[in-house]
Design an enzyme around this catalytic site. Structure first.
Site, mmCIF file in Angstrom:
data_model
loop_
_atom_site.group_PDB
_atom_site.id
_atom_site.type_symbol
_atom_site.label_atom_id
_atom_site.label_comp_id
_atom_site.label_asym_id
_atom_site.label_seq_id
_atom_site.Cartn_x
_atom_site.Cartn_y
_atom_site.Cartn_z
ATOM 1 N N ARG A 174 0.835 -1.221 0.000
ATOM 2 C CA ARG A 174 0.000 0.000 0.000
ATOM 3 C C ARG A 174 0.863 1.261 0.000
ATOM 4 O O ARG A 174 0.549 2.258 0.668
ATOM 5 C CB ARG A 174 -0.947 0.035 1.201
ATOM 6 C CG ARG A 174 -1.903 -1.111 1.301
ATOM 7 C CD ARG A 174 -2.982 -1.097 0.215
ATOM 8 N NE ARG A 174 -3.979 -2.099 0.492
ATOM 9 C CZ ARG A 174 -3.924 -3.341 0.021
ATOM 10 N NH1 ARG A 174 -2.937 -3.722 -0.766
ATOM 11 N NH2 ARG A 174 -4.879 -4.206 0.316
ATOM 12 N N SER A 245 -11.156 0.412 2.871
ATOM 13 C CA SER A 245 -10.432 0.103 4.118
ATOM 14 C C SER A 245 -9.793 1.387 4.637
ATOM 15 O O SER A 245 -9.063 2.043 3.899
ATOM 16 C CB SER A 245 -9.334 -0.919 3.862
ATOM 17 O OG SER A 245 -9.891 -2.090 3.345
ATOM 18 N N GLU A 343 -5.131 4.621 5.720
ATOM 19 C CA GLU A 343 -4.743 4.364 4.331
ATOM 20 C C GLU A 343 -5.035 5.569 3.429
ATOM 21 O O GLU A 343 -4.197 5.917 2.584
ATOM 22 C CB GLU A 343 -5.475 3.115 3.835
ATOM 23 C CG GLU A 343 -5.040 2.690 2.465
ATOM 24 C CD GLU A 343 -5.831 1.495 1.956
ATOM 25 O OE1 GLU A 343 -5.588 0.378 2.436
ATOM 26 O OE2 GLU A 343 -6.680 1.683 1.065
HETATM 27 P P1 FAD Z 1 -8.142 9.513 -5.321
HETATM 28 O O1 FAD Z 1 -8.889 9.139 -4.095
HETATM 29 O O2 FAD Z 1 -8.691 10.592 -6.159
HETATM 30 O O3 FAD Z 1 -6.639 9.828 -4.932
HETATM 31 C C1 FAD Z 1 -5.952 8.929 -4.094
HETATM 32 C C2 FAD Z 1 -4.498 9.384 -3.986
HETATM 33 O O4 FAD Z 1 -3.865 9.324 -5.253
HETATM 34 C C3 FAD Z 1 -4.342 10.833 -3.538
HETATM 35 O O5 FAD Z 1 -3.149 10.901 -2.812
HETATM 36 C C4 FAD Z 1 -4.218 11.596 -4.856
HETATM 37 O O6 FAD Z 1 -3.502 12.813 -4.675
HETATM 38 C C5 FAD Z 1 -3.416 10.617 -5.672
HETATM 39 N N1 FAD Z 1 -3.683 10.666 -7.129
HETATM 40 C C6 FAD Z 1 -4.839 10.342 -7.761
HETATM 41 N N2 FAD Z 1 -4.664 10.394 -9.099
HETATM 42 C C7 FAD Z 1 -3.381 10.777 -9.300
HETATM 43 C C8 FAD Z 1 -2.597 11.014 -10.473
HETATM 44 N N3 FAD Z 1 -3.077 10.859 -11.714
HETATM 45 N N4 FAD Z 1 -1.310 11.415 -10.306
HETATM 46 C C9 FAD Z 1 -0.785 11.590 -9.062
HETATM 47 N N5 FAD Z 1 -1.471 11.375 -7.935
HETATM 48 C C10 FAD Z 1 -2.762 10.964 -8.053
HETATM 49 N N6 FAD Z 1 -7.783 0.141 -2.584
HETATM 50 C C11 FAD Z 1 -7.063 -0.983 -2.730
HETATM 51 O O7 FAD Z 1 -5.823 -0.917 -2.804
HETATM 52 N N7 FAD Z 1 -7.654 -2.208 -2.789
HETATM 53 C C12 FAD Z 1 -8.987 -2.361 -2.726
HETATM 54 O O8 FAD Z 1 -9.477 -3.467 -2.791
HETATM 55 C C13 FAD Z 1 -9.791 -1.194 -2.555
HETATM 56 N N8 FAD Z 1 -11.126 -1.284 -2.400
HETATM 57 C C14 FAD Z 1 -11.863 -0.161 -2.184
HETATM 58 C C15 FAD Z 1 -13.258 -0.289 -1.998
HETATM 59 C C16 FAD Z 1 -14.026 0.824 -1.772
HETATM 60 C C17 FAD Z 1 -15.524 0.670 -1.572
HETATM 61 C C18 FAD Z 1 -13.429 2.109 -1.755
HETATM 62 C C19 FAD Z 1 -14.275 3.351 -1.559
HETATM 63 C C20 FAD Z 1 -12.070 2.256 -1.920
HETATM 64 C C21 FAD Z 1 -11.269 1.112 -2.128
HETATM 65 N N9 FAD Z 1 -9.884 1.204 -2.295
HETATM 66 C C22 FAD Z 1 -9.132 0.065 -2.488
HETATM 67 C C23 FAD Z 1 -9.201 2.511 -2.256
HETATM 68 C C24 FAD Z 1 -9.230 3.247 -3.624
HETATM 69 O O9 FAD Z 1 -10.244 2.740 -4.437
HETATM 70 C C25 FAD Z 1 -7.910 3.145 -4.363
HETATM 71 O O10 FAD Z 1 -6.854 3.669 -3.588
HETATM 72 C C26 FAD Z 1 -7.934 3.868 -5.704
HETATM 73 O O11 FAD Z 1 -6.741 3.628 -6.418
HETATM 74 C C27 FAD Z 1 -8.127 5.378 -5.577
HETATM 75 O O12 FAD Z 1 -8.414 5.910 -6.859
HETATM 76 P P2 FAD Z 1 -9.000 7.388 -7.014
HETATM 77 O O13 FAD Z 1 -8.958 7.739 -8.462
HETATM 78 O O14 FAD Z 1 -10.330 7.465 -6.377
HETATM 79 O O15 FAD Z 1 -7.929 8.219 -6.212
HETATM 80 P P1 NAP Z 2 -10.427 -10.853 3.711
HETATM 81 O O1 NAP Z 2 -10.285 -11.659 2.470
HETATM 82 O O2 NAP Z 2 -11.563 -11.122 4.628
HETATM 83 O O3 NAP Z 2 -9.068 -10.918 4.525
HETATM 84 C C1 NAP Z 2 -8.925 -10.184 5.725
HETATM 85 C C2 NAP Z 2 -7.531 -9.626 5.800
HETATM 86 O O4 NAP Z 2 -6.620 -10.700 5.859
HETATM 87 C C3 NAP Z 2 -7.226 -8.819 4.571
HETATM 88 O O5 NAP Z 2 -6.995 -7.525 4.997
HETATM 89 C C4 NAP Z 2 -6.017 -9.472 3.929
HETATM 90 O O6 NAP Z 2 -4.900 -8.601 3.800
HETATM 91 C C5 NAP Z 2 -5.611 -10.570 4.877
HETATM 92 N N1 NAP Z 2 -5.490 -11.863 4.189
HETATM 93 C C6 NAP Z 2 -6.471 -12.781 3.966
HETATM 94 N N2 NAP Z 2 -5.958 -13.872 3.369
HETATM 95 C C7 NAP Z 2 -4.638 -13.645 3.201
HETATM 96 C C8 NAP Z 2 -3.581 -14.395 2.621
HETATM 97 N N3 NAP Z 2 -3.782 -15.621 2.097
HETATM 98 N N4 NAP Z 2 -2.351 -13.844 2.601
HETATM 99 C C9 NAP Z 2 -2.126 -12.620 3.107
HETATM 100 N N5 NAP Z 2 -3.105 -11.855 3.663
HETATM 101 C C10 NAP Z 2 -4.338 -12.369 3.712
HETATM 102 O O7 NAP Z 2 -10.430 -9.300 3.333
HETATM 103 P P2 NAP Z 2 -11.572 -8.355 2.803
HETATM 104 O O8 NAP Z 2 -11.690 -7.242 3.739
HETATM 105 O O9 NAP Z 2 -12.793 -9.140 2.400
HETATM 106 O O10 NAP Z 2 -10.892 -7.790 1.493
HETATM 107 C C11 NAP Z 2 -10.563 -8.648 0.439
HETATM 108 C C12 NAP Z 2 -9.404 -8.030 -0.332
HETATM 109 O O11 NAP Z 2 -9.816 -6.784 -0.899
HETATM 110 C C13 NAP Z 2 -8.180 -7.755 0.543
HETATM 111 O O12 NAP Z 2 -7.019 -8.009 -0.192
HETATM 112 C C14 NAP Z 2 -8.319 -6.267 0.840
HETATM 113 O O13 NAP Z 2 -7.071 -5.627 1.001
HETATM 114 C C15 NAP Z 2 -9.009 -5.751 -0.423
HETATM 115 N N6 NAP Z 2 -9.818 -4.555 -0.087
HETATM 116 C C16 NAP Z 2 -9.139 -3.397 0.075
HETATM 117 C C17 NAP Z 2 -9.846 -2.234 0.371
HETATM 118 C C18 NAP Z 2 -9.106 -0.922 0.497
HETATM 119 O O14 NAP Z 2 -9.735 0.116 0.542
HETATM 120 N N7 NAP Z 2 -7.800 -0.934 0.540
HETATM 121 C C19 NAP Z 2 -11.226 -2.266 0.535
HETATM 122 C C20 NAP Z 2 -11.850 -3.487 0.405
HETATM 123 C C21 NAP Z 2 -11.146 -4.645 0.086
HETATM 124 P P3 NAP Z 2 -4.735 -7.513 2.642
HETATM 125 O O15 NAP Z 2 -5.715 -6.442 2.915
HETATM 126 O O16 NAP Z 2 -3.318 -7.057 2.857
HETATM 127 O O17 NAP Z 2 -4.944 -8.175 1.335
#
Ligand code: FAD
Ligand code: NAP
Length: 353
Positions: A174, A245, A343
């Site tokens: 991340r 998250s 995050e």
């Molecule tokens: P923004 O929110 O608009 O920006 C995020 C950051 O990136 C800020 O720091 C911004 O300044 C920067 N940024 C954006 N665009 C640019 C650009 N072109 N150049 C330079 N900087 C830039 N994230 C995960 O990693 N895994 C997931 O599974 C995941 N699931 C999500 C589920 C939900 C319901 C939600 C709401 C969010 C989730 N996220 C997840 C977080 C998010 O979707 C990601 O981080 C996504 O990449 C953000 O994209 P955005 O365009 O909305 O970025």
């Molecule tokens: P999940 O599958 O219920 O797992 C719970 C947590 O355990 C997750 O955070 C995941 O870490 C970790 N995990 C599970 N299995 C693993 C494995 N085999 N090896 C290493 N780590 C493991 O999680 P969930 O909340 O339903 O989300 C599913 C996936 O979507 C996850 O990867 C999560 O990161 C991603 N997600 C991200 C966001 C966001 O905003 N960043 C939002 C929703 C979902 P990791 O999170 O490091 O993968």
């Protein structure tokens, strides 16, 4: 293809923040600029010091929180286009270049439908392609870093384009070069290059995919399963505003992991490939054990079905989100001596200037 439309930048002042981010906090941004063509980049840099500061680039706003009015300039990236740079028939691989303003999920869906594998586990992540490298988005055991070969980025203060290969992006859990404080707001990602494959390589280690009731034998099946699982677990931001998250899963030393195992024997822990002995903890579990799942604070709260997601129940400013964040961090620190790091990028207020 990359858009070549020439268009003078148009600046709007005092723009409502709520429609610009998925947490939908009330407030205003001092200035707002939409970037729709690469030809506007020079103009953006020529006027960089004249823009209200700080300058932040935004995509869809799904990973940002505004706890207050934003006194600077938001540059909304809307650069569109995607094309294949090269295809190698012998290895069945190709490199695709995708402009930063494309919607991430649309790109994933299109690549899978066209028979490419590599992005299927990352289906239904909100936001833009350009934001994906910022925090090296990841889900279900796949991170962007595994498929990204490089990033083209524009240095806003000096007005120059630079190519970052994967090593220069310094991807980590991340995290990336672009997320680091010193670089925040300086680089605007213009396009991202991906290496995709015709050969399906299953990554099904996460329980939801491993135990999926139907066979997951190709990229399309994994894509469909991930969409189905996510829709059943995660709140839709258009119904219940949220930023996904809210905290990173903490990575702790072996010593800390062993201490926690004594007090929380069921705490999920995962090995960290890049750091032997370290463990990745489930932040959701720690928050739940601190008694905060479903906890409400003013108009926001911890989602009842997923302790890692903070949600907005009622319209309001972002102040309550910040207060709830601090409350959760404080309780988890007090109970388990573990620091939770948010995050999303958080605008806390003018003290950051
Ligand atoms: P923004 O929110 O608009 O920006 C995020 C950051 O990136 C800020 O720091 C911004 O300044 C920067 N940024 C954006 N665009 C640019 C650009 N072109 N150049 C330079 N900087 C830039 N994230 C995960 O990693 N895994 C997931 O599974 C995941 N699931 C999500 C589920 C939900 C319901 C939600 C709401 C969010 C989730 N996220 C997840 C977080 C998010 O979707 C990601 O981080 C996504 O990449 C953000 O994209 P955005 O365009 O909305 O970025
Ligand atoms: P999940 O599958 O219920 O797992 C719970 C947590 O355990 C997750 O955070 C995941 O870490 C970790 N995990 C599970 N299995 C693993 C494995 N085999 N090896 C290493 N780590 C493991 O999680 P969930 O909340 O339903 O989300 C599913 C996936 O979507 C996850 O990867 C999560 O990161 C991603 N997600 C991200 C966001 C966001 O905003 N960043 C939002 C929703 C979902 P990791 O999170 O490091 O993968």
């Amino acid at each position: 293809m990359v858009s070549s439309r020439s268009h003078k930048l148009s600046v709007r002042e005092w723009v409502p923040l709520a429609p610009l981010h998925t947490f939908a906090s009330h407030g205003q941004a001092r200035a707002h600029v939409e970037l729709i063509s690469q030809e506007q980049l020079s103009e953006l840099s020529a006027q960089y010091t004249a823009w209200p500061q700080p300058v932040w680039v935004l995509g869809s706003g799904s990973n940002v929180v505004f706890a207050d009015d934003f006194p600077g300039t938001l540059v909304i990236n809307q650069l569109k286009g995607r094309h294949c740079l090269q295809e190698d028939q012998a290895t069945g691989t190709a490199i695709w270049r995708v402009c930063a303003g494309e919607q991430w999920h649309d790109w994933v869906a299109a690549s899978v439908a066209a028979g490419w594998s590599g992005l299927e586990n990352l289906a239904l992540i909100p936001g833009t392609v350009g934001a994906a490298p910022i925090q090296n988005i990841g889900a279900y055991g796949v991170e962007l870093s595994q498929v990204c070969v490089g990033v083209s980025a524009w240095h806003l203060p000096s007005g120059r384009m630079q190519y970052f290969d994967r090593a220069a992006c310094a991807f980590a859990y991340r995290d990336s070069f672009f997320k680091r404080a010193a670089e925040k707001g300086h680089w605007l990602i213009v396009s991202v290059d991906f290496r995709l494959s015709r050969t399906f390589q299953a990554q099904l280690t996460y329980p939801a995919l491993r135990d999926y009731p139907e066979p997951l034998t190709d990229a399309q099946a994994v894509f469909d399963a991930v969409c189905q699982i996510r829709q059943s677990k995660l709140p839709d931001p258009s119904v219940l505003p949220n930023a996904g998250s809210f905290f990173k899963n903490p990575i702790v030393s072996k010593t800390v992991a062993e201490r926690l195992r004594q007090v929380l024997p069921d705490l999920p822990m995962y090995p960290v490939a890049s750091s032997s002995g370290s463990a990745k903890l489930s932040a959701a579990y720690l928050i739940e054990q601190a008694g905060l799942k479903g906890f409400n604070w003013a108009e926001v709260g911890v989602y009842g079905q997923h302790a890692l997601v903070l949600v907005r129940h009622q319209p309001g400013t972002g102040r309550a989100v910040l207060e709830l964040t601090h409350h959760i961090q404080h309780l988890v620190q007090e109970r388990f001596e573990v620091a939770l790091e948010p995050e999303p990028l958080i605008w806390e207020g003018p003290s950051e200037l």
